[in-house]
Design an enzyme around this catalytic site. Sequence first.
Site, PDB file in Angstrom:
ATOM      1  N   ASN A 210       0.860  -1.174   0.000  1.00 34.81           N
ATOM      2  CA  ASN A 210       0.000   0.000   0.000  1.00 34.81           C
ATOM      3  C   ASN A 210       0.903   1.234   0.000  1.00 34.81           C
ATOM      4  OD1 ASN A 210       0.801   0.516   2.724  1.00 34.81           O
ATOM      5  ND2 ASN A 210      -0.890  -0.746   3.497  1.00 34.81           N
ATOM      6  N   GLU A 213       3.330   1.488   2.957  1.00 34.45           N
ATOM      7  CA  GLU A 213       4.402   0.495   2.884  1.00 34.45           C
ATOM      8  C   GLU A 213       5.425   0.854   1.805  1.00 34.45           C
ATOM      9  OE1 GLU A 213       1.756  -3.369   4.371  1.00 34.45           O
ATOM     10  OE2 GLU A 213       1.843  -2.827   2.248  1.00 34.45           O
ATOM     11  N   ASP A 280      -5.073  -8.574   1.180  1.00 38.62           N
ATOM     12  CA  ASP A 280      -5.123 -10.001   0.867  1.00 38.62           C
ATOM     13  C   ASP A 280      -5.907 -10.247  -0.419  1.00 38.62           C
ATOM     14  OD1 ASP A 280      -3.857 -10.355   3.298  1.00 38.62           O
ATOM     15  OD2 ASP A 280      -5.691 -10.886   4.367  1.00 38.62           O
TER      16      ASP A 280
END
Length: 290
Positions: A210, A213, A280
């Site tokens: 993301n 990150e 996920d």
Amino acid sequence: MVDLAVQEITLDLLRKGFGSSRILVVGDPILDQTYEGTTGRISPEAPIPVVRIRSSRFGLGGACNVAHNLARLGCPVELTAVVGDDEEGTRLANMVAEKGIGNGLISSAERFTTKKVRVVSARQQMLRLDFEYEGPLVPEEEKKLLNRITDPSLERFDAVVISDYGKGVCTCGVCQDVIRKCRDRGIPLMVDPKGAEWDKYKGAYMVTPNLKELGEAWGREIPNVDGNIELAARDLMNRFDIRGVLVTRSEKGLSLVLPDSAFHEPARALDVFDVTGAGDTVVAVLAAFI
């Protein structure tokens, strides 16, 4: 925006289904537990709401959730991970089997299974309790895990996902061994990363951070702007020999950065009360399509 030709290819893939997409998931297993209830008063003991619990349920989290997403897409999927030799680990193993996921879970007496407990009322999370084991696998545990991911066993898979939740399974040794084996066989490997240290992801086919990150790995905060994201992604791709980066950008959608091109697809912003497991889902769908 996606052009009509790409839309038609996508629809054709969806019509055919993903039954021929055999995928291995390696990573940190997490047991989710959710308590749901109602709130109507403030506790006399402290200025906090009292939640009257009406129901509870268990769910698959972390790498288990990635595997579950793939199974629901129709992919033959196998999960390889390390759980504790405890009640939570046994429950996870049973749930994985019930979902039709190939069970490669390894039980270890040296660690306990990570569990996250959420208290929810009126669709809002009120509280989360984390019972986490964050220590890295010891050499014997690494050896057992990698013995499940041998050269012959990888021949059965069309793609591999490393789901790193920072709970100790995705050590540098594990990641680099699996990445090397996949590269030798031309198997695309996707990483859902955690933390600033991307050395362990060196050589991966695709990494799906993301925005936060991505900034952690690059070493500075990145504005949610196309050009800034491309610059950071390409620098990391060059530094760590990664073919592509897919960045999730909240309400601004997704950015796919490749060596010679970039695609920015905006999202349709909705009121979402629970974003648990969004990353996920992204890495699972990406792996299924690739």
